[in-house]
Scaffold this motif. Sequence first.
Motif, mmCIF file in Angstrom:
data_model
loop_
_atom_site.group_PDB
_atom_site.id
_atom_site.type_symbol
_atom_site.label_atom_id
_atom_site.label_comp_id
_atom_site.label_asym_id
_atom_site.label_seq_id
_atom_site.Cartn_x
_atom_site.Cartn_y
_atom_site.Cartn_z
ATOM 1 N N UNK A 81 40.687 -4.391 -7.307
ATOM 2 C CA UNK A 81 40.820 -3.821 -5.968
ATOM 3 C C UNK A 81 42.285 -3.562 -5.648
ATOM 4 N N UNK A 82 43.155 -4.519 -5.972
ATOM 5 C CA UNK A 82 44.580 -4.334 -5.698
ATOM 6 C C UNK A 82 45.156 -3.194 -6.536
ATOM 7 N N UNK A 83 44.775 -3.113 -7.798
ATOM 8 C CA UNK A 83 45.254 -2.009 -8.637
ATOM 9 C C UNK A 83 44.740 -0.667 -8.132
ATOM 10 N N UNK A 84 43.510 -0.636 -7.625
ATOM 11 C CA UNK A 84 42.972 0.608 -7.078
ATOM 12 C C UNK A 84 43.809 1.082 -5.896
ATOM 13 N N UNK A 85 44.215 0.152 -5.036
ATOM 14 C CA UNK A 85 45.059 0.518 -3.898
ATOM 15 C C UNK A 85 46.411 1.034 -4.378
ATOM 16 N N UNK A 86 46.921 0.461 -5.451
ATOM 17 C CA UNK A 86 48.237 0.858 -5.953
ATOM 18 C C UNK A 86 48.226 2.230 -6.604
ATOM 19 N N UNK A 87 47.161 2.553 -7.336
ATOM 20 C CA UNK A 87 47.131 3.836 -8.040
ATOM 21 C C UNK A 87 46.532 4.948 -7.185
ATOM 22 N N UNK A 88 45.965 4.610 -6.050
ATOM 23 C CA UNK A 88 45.352 5.620 -5.188
ATOM 24 C C UNK A 88 46.337 6.715 -4.771
ATOM 25 N N UNK A 89 47.575 6.398 -4.341
ATOM 26 C CA UNK A 89 48.495 7.484 -3.947
ATOM 27 C C UNK A 89 48.835 8.430 -5.088
ATOM 28 N N UNK A 90 48.983 7.906 -6.305
ATOM 29 C CA UNK A 90 49.345 8.761 -7.437
ATOM 30 C C UNK A 90 48.239 9.782 -7.711
ATOM 31 N N UNK A 91 47.008 9.303 -7.818
ATOM 32 C CA UNK A 91 45.891 10.206 -8.113
ATOM 33 C C UNK A 91 45.688 11.189 -6.970
ATOM 34 N N UNK A 92 45.832 10.730 -5.743
ATOM 35 C CA UNK A 92 45.631 11.614 -4.586
ATOM 36 C C UNK A 92 46.662 12.726 -4.554
ATOM 37 N N UNK A 93 47.935 12.390 -4.752
ATOM 38 C CA UNK A 93 48.993 13.393 -4.662
ATOM 39 C C UNK A 93 48.849 14.466 -5.737
ATOM 40 N N UNK A 94 48.598 14.057 -6.973
ATOM 41 C CA UNK A 94 48.463 15.036 -8.051
ATOM 42 C C UNK A 94 47.218 15.891 -7.849
ATOM 43 N N UNK A 95 46.110 15.274 -7.478
ATOM 44 C CA UNK A 95 44.877 16.033 -7.253
ATOM 45 C C UNK A 95 45.038 17.009 -6.101
ATOM 46 N N UNK A 96 45.743 16.596 -5.055
ATOM 47 C CA UNK A 96 45.954 17.487 -3.919
ATOM 48 C C UNK A 96 46.732 18.734 -4.325
ATOM 49 N N UNK B 96 52.395 9.684 0.371
ATOM 50 C CA UNK B 96 53.608 9.749 -0.439
ATOM 51 C C UNK B 96 54.438 8.475 -0.301
ATOM 52 N N UNK B 97 54.496 7.922 0.892
ATOM 53 C CA UNK B 97 55.238 6.679 1.096
ATOM 54 C C UNK B 97 54.569 5.516 0.359
ATOM 55 N N UNK B 98 53.249 5.497 0.347
ATOM 56 C CA UNK B 98 52.544 4.421 -0.357
ATOM 57 C C UNK B 98 52.850 4.427 -1.850
ATOM 58 N N UNK B 99 53.060 5.617 -2.408
ATOM 59 C CA UNK B 99 53.369 5.702 -3.834
ATOM 60 C C UNK B 99 54.730 5.115 -4.160
ATOM 61 N N UNK B 100 55.610 4.992 -3.176
ATOM 62 C CA UNK B 100 56.953 4.479 -3.419
ATOM 63 C C UNK B 100 57.091 2.991 -3.129
ATOM 64 N N UNK B 101 56.024 2.336 -2.680
ATOM 65 C CA UNK B 101 56.096 0.908 -2.377
ATOM 66 C C UNK B 101 56.218 0.120 -3.681
ATOM 67 N N UNK B 102 57.169 -0.816 -3.805
ATOM 68 C CA UNK B 102 57.299 -1.614 -5.038
ATOM 69 C C UNK B 102 56.061 -2.469 -5.284
ATOM 70 N N UNK B 103 55.827 -2.761 -6.538
ATOM 71 C CA UNK B 103 54.631 -3.507 -6.901
ATOM 72 C C UNK B 103 54.663 -4.933 -6.372
ATOM 73 N N UNK B 104 55.840 -5.528 -6.265
ATOM 74 C CA UNK B 104 55.904 -6.898 -5.770
ATOM 75 C C UNK B 104 55.476 -6.961 -4.310
ATOM 76 N N UNK B 105 55.718 -5.888 -3.548
ATOM 77 C CA UNK B 105 55.266 -5.848 -2.158
ATOM 78 C C UNK B 105 53.742 -5.800 -2.111
#
Length: 335
Positions: free
Chosen positions: A191-206, A137-146
């Motif tokens: 690869x970077x986009x996959x890391x960024x969207x991973x929390x969103x897909x994980x949280x909803x799927x969970x 959940x915290x990873x999903x809130x990290x800004x894209x510039x970070x």
Amino acid sequence: MDITTKNTAAPPPMSQPTQAERKRAARGATRPGDRIFLGLSRGSGILLLTIMAAIAVFLTYRAVLAISEDEGNFLTTFEWNTGTQPPVFGIAVLAFGTVVSSIVAMVIAVPIAVAIALFLTHYAPRRLSGPIAYVIDLLAAVPSIVYGLWGALILVPQLNGLFSWLDAYFGWTGIFDWQGGPPRSMLTVGILLAIMILPIITNVSREVFRQVPQAQEEAALALGATRWEVIRMAVLPFGRSGVISASMLGLGRALGETMAVATVLSPSFDIQASLLDPGGGTFAQNIASKFGEADTFGRDALIASGLVLFVITLLVNGAARAIIARRKEYSGANA
């Protein structure tokens, strides 16, 4: 002895109220709070449609102004020179880069996200699943510039080994042929986009997997199914539409990501056959990098490219909706 029989005849049937009478009765029985809530809900829906229509009209108007003066083919030109006379620009490279980087991100992120969601809901003990879910959940809130700074400073220098391995074993395909340049390519972006969207897909799927009826899982276990068979026969079919929705949310972020892509990509207006060679670009990255220095016409051209991204996003969401509608038995939206 006379016996008086009772009248057992059925009473005459009562007339059924008409549809208009039922509507009038419903309106009369509606409380003021219900009417206010109905009006707010309806107004919110109309406001959303109005905003979407206003965005589409604005983008279309500014895009027509730019495309009408374009000397090249807007869809197939491999240039972006809006400051020359006559101006020549096109979106072929941008469309290719946006689609390719998003596909790479989805191929990497969706299987990992679904696996993590299944692990948290069906394998991990409660004392372990809670902290892991909190971190996601915290990873999903990290800004894209970070993410972009992390990708440029940490991820990119570490990809030389991966690129060398891919070139050694899969370079013959052409897709993973590496000429030894800096690893600032479409694969890096994916690869970077996959890391960024991973929390969103994980949280909803969970959350979707948690809604699987317990009776279905217990019935499968009672019939002798293993845990994986329970997941394959009960959990995944039930959560299919939810996983598709989660994937579309992640894809929407991947399509429109700006600063992270601009930080790790070496843009150029050419299409590379290999995912490992630097070059290419995306709609959002091109708009972010050129908007500040563009004149009025240049901004209109960038808005035209934004219109194409807007249309692509609508098509993706429409396709996702059509896929979910085919699974009506699992889609609450069709209830």
